[in-house]
Design a protein around this motif. Structure first.
Motif, PDB file in Angstrom:
ATOM      1  N   LEU A 245      30.879 -13.871 -33.013  1.00 31.10           N
ATOM      2  CA  LEU A 245      30.614 -12.929 -31.936  1.00 31.10           C
ATOM      3  C   LEU A 245      31.740 -11.897 -31.907  1.00 31.10           C
ATOM      4  CD1 LEU A 245      28.748 -12.232 -29.542  1.00 31.10           C
ATOM      5  CD2 LEU A 245      30.234 -13.628 -28.104  1.00 31.10           C
ATOM      6  N   CYS A 246      31.408 -10.670 -32.285  1.00 30.36           N
ATOM      7  CA  CYS A 246      32.387  -9.583 -32.265  1.00 30.36           C
ATOM      8  C   CYS A 246      32.465  -9.035 -30.844  1.00 30.36           C
ATOM      9  CB  CYS A 246      31.996  -8.485 -33.247  1.00 30.36           C
ATOM     10  SG  CYS A 246      33.129  -7.081 -33.252  1.00 30.36           S
ATOM     11  N   ILE A 247      33.600  -9.219 -30.196  1.00 29.23           N
ATOM     12  CA  ILE A 247      33.797  -8.802 -28.810  1.00 29.23           C
ATOM     13  C   ILE A 247      34.541  -7.474 -28.803  1.00 29.23           C
ATOM     14  CG2 ILE A 247      34.851  -9.403 -26.602  1.00 29.23           C
ATOM     15  CD1 ILE A 247      34.637 -12.354 -27.489  1.00 29.23           C
ATOM     16  N   GLY A 248      33.846  -6.411 -28.474  1.00 25.83           N
ATOM     17  CA  GLY A 248      34.458  -5.090 -28.422  1.00 25.83           C
ATOM     18  C   GLY A 248      33.923  -4.113 -29.444  1.00 25.83           C
ATOM     19  N   GLY A 249      33.155  -4.601 -30.426  1.00 27.50           N
ATOM     20  CA  GLY A 249      32.462  -3.707 -31.346  1.00 27.50           C
ATOM     21  C   GLY A 249      33.319  -3.033 -32.395  1.00 27.50           C
ATOM     22  N   ILE A 250      34.491  -3.588 -32.721  1.00 28.45           N
ATOM     23  CA  ILE A 250      35.340  -3.024 -33.767  1.00 28.45           C
ATOM     24  C   ILE A 250      35.471  -4.048 -34.900  1.00 28.45           C
ATOM     25  CG2 ILE A 250      37.618  -2.127 -34.378  1.00 28.45           C
ATOM     26  CD1 ILE A 250      36.105  -0.296 -32.520  1.00 28.45           C
ATOM     27  N   LEU A 251      35.209  -3.603 -36.128  1.00 22.40           N
ATOM     28  CA  LEU A 251      35.348  -4.461 -37.299  1.00 22.40           C
ATOM     29  C   LEU A 251      36.259  -3.775 -38.314  1.00 22.40           C
ATOM     30  CD1 LEU A 251      32.883  -6.711 -39.094  1.00 22.40           C
ATOM     31  CD2 LEU A 251      34.023  -4.959 -40.469  1.00 22.40           C
ATOM     32  N   GLN A 252      37.209  -4.520 -38.825  1.00 23.21           N
ATOM     33  CA  GLN A 252      38.136  -3.977 -39.818  1.00 23.21           C
ATOM     34  C   GLN A 252      38.069  -4.804 -41.098  1.00 23.21           C
ATOM     35  OE1 GLN A 252      42.746  -4.145 -39.719  1.00 23.21           O
ATOM     36  NE2 GLN A 252      42.242  -2.116 -38.887  1.00 23.21           N
ATOM     37  N   ILE A 253      37.974  -4.107 -42.215  1.00 25.27           N
ATOM     38  CA  ILE A 253      37.983  -4.733 -43.537  1.00 25.27           C
ATOM     39  C   ILE A 253      39.379  -4.570 -44.124  1.00 25.27           C
ATOM     40  CG2 ILE A 253      37.030  -4.673 -45.870  1.00 25.27           C
ATOM     41  CD1 ILE A 253      34.472  -3.510 -44.673  1.00 25.27           C
ATOM     42  N   GLU A 254      39.999  -5.676 -44.477  1.00 27.79           N
ATOM     43  CA  GLU A 254      41.291  -5.653 -45.153  1.00 27.79           C
ATOM     44  C   GLU A 254      41.065  -5.838 -46.648  1.00 27.79           C
ATOM     45  OE1 GLU A 254      44.805  -7.461 -42.822  1.00 27.79           O
ATOM     46  OE2 GLU A 254      43.105  -8.788 -42.421  1.00 27.79           O
TER      47      GLU A 254
END
Length: 360
Positions: A245-254
């Motif tokens: 569950l992504c809380i806040g709608g920000i996804l980062q790819i490292e």
């Protein structure tokens, strides 16, 4: 035990809870509440839907409270009003968590990226911008479409790509990444990373711009394990161990470690052609309100209608793609005989005169 007897009346409370929480999910608990008024009160009183939801999504442990749109507490004056308000809060949580679980299992999964926010570095901006990673094709109007990092002497230097999802609450199941193959360079090198890792969370201060890749701008509620990336020109799928569950709608790819050196300058680069985030948005049914400090948030139920994916995912990207194609056709129809170029261009070299092309 005689027929018709209720086992909740005979078993210890802890044992009854253990039996009911062994069910597959909150949806089964909702069915159980229809058996009798006694079972319904037991499930709600002990917050069993919330308990099973936390098992499904540990990120929900950050929920401070649950609100319903238009909900109001109709307390009564007198000694019993506090008990009434407590029961009403328990019922509200029961409805919210049961519906959240239903949304996670019932809605269709699809690409959840709304927009590309920022990359930790870009070699040639805007020609090699992170925005190009929303384009499924690796070339548009015969021009390469990809993101490129800046070159580094040290192959261990990482890069990040940060995206905003289509909802503040999304259940993410997998991320797909296609490394870019430089078909215009000698040997057709593929500028992949050695491995990848994913973070999900939210912006700490909603009033500040998120056009900064610094980690201090974001509060991460989830960090994945490290996945190995193949040095291959294909859309590679990185499936998470369980839905997140992504809380806040920000996804980062490292993007961790570089594997390809560019011969012309001797530097290591990472280039990505396309990115997809597969999941289920929970809006408009749910929204969140981040609290200060940002370790907690309010889960808000906007409606009890099942959310659906937008009909046109990545509509901005699709529109840009069509505009580019139409401009190319229009240019040819006008008799210019040339191409509409976006970013840098290259010439087609003959076999007798091969030349490497610098990405800088």
């Amino acid at each position: 035990m005689k027929n018709g007897d209720d086992f909740l009346n005979f078993l210890p409370c802890d044992l009854s809870i253990k039996i009911l929480t062994a069910l597959e999910g909150p949806s089964d608990l909702v069915r159980i509440t229809a058996v009798s008024r006694n079972w319904r009160r037991f499930v709600i009183r002990h917050g069993l839907c919330k308990h099973l939801s936390l098992q499904m999504f540990p990120q929900l442990s950050r929920v401070d409270r649950v609100n319903e749109l238009g909900g109001s507490t109709k307390g009564h004056a007198g000694a019993g009003s506090s008990n009434f308000m407590e029961w009403e809060a328990l019922e509200r949580e029961h409805r919210a968590y049961a519906f959240l679980a239903r949304c996670c299992l019932s809605t269709t999964a699809g690409d959840c990226i709304s927009e590309a926010i920022i990359a930790s570095s870009t070699d040639n901006y805007p020609e090699e911008s992170i925005c190009n990673t929303l384009e499924p094709r690796d070339r548009v109007a015969r021009t390469a479409s990809y993101w490129s990092s800046k070159g580094q002497k040290n192959p261990a230097v990482p890069e990040t790509l940060t995206y905003r999802l289509i909802a503040d609450l999304c259940v993410v199941t997998e991320i797909k990444i296609r490394p870019f193959q430089a078909y215009f360079q000698f040997g057709y090198p593929i500028y992949s990373a050695k491995s990848v890792r994913f973070r999900m969370g939210h912006i700490k201060d909603a009033d500040e711009s998120c056009q900064d890749s610094g980690t201090d701008r974001f509060a991460w509620t989830y960090t994945s394990q490290e996945f190995e990336m193949a040095q291959e020109n294909r859309l590679q799928t990185f499936k998470l161990p369980e839905p997140i569950l992504c809380i806040g709608g920000i996804l980062q790819i490292e993007l961790l470690s570089r594997v390809q050196r560019q011969e012309i300058d001797g530097l290591f680069y990472i280039c990505v052609s396309h990115v997809q985030v597969v999941g289920r948005p929970l809006s408009p049914a749910f929204s969140i309100q981040i609290l200060e400090p940002p370790e907690k948030f309010v889960l808000e139920v906007q409606s009890y209608s099942l959310p659906t994916l937008p009909e046109q995912m990545s509509s901005i990207t699709s529109l840009q793609m069509r505009v580019r194609d139409l401009e190319q056709i229009l240019n040819l129809l006008q008799g210019n005989g040339g191409e509409v170029e976006y970013g840098y261009e290259w010439e087609v070299e003959s076999d007798e005169d091969e030349e490497e092309f610098d990405m800088e």
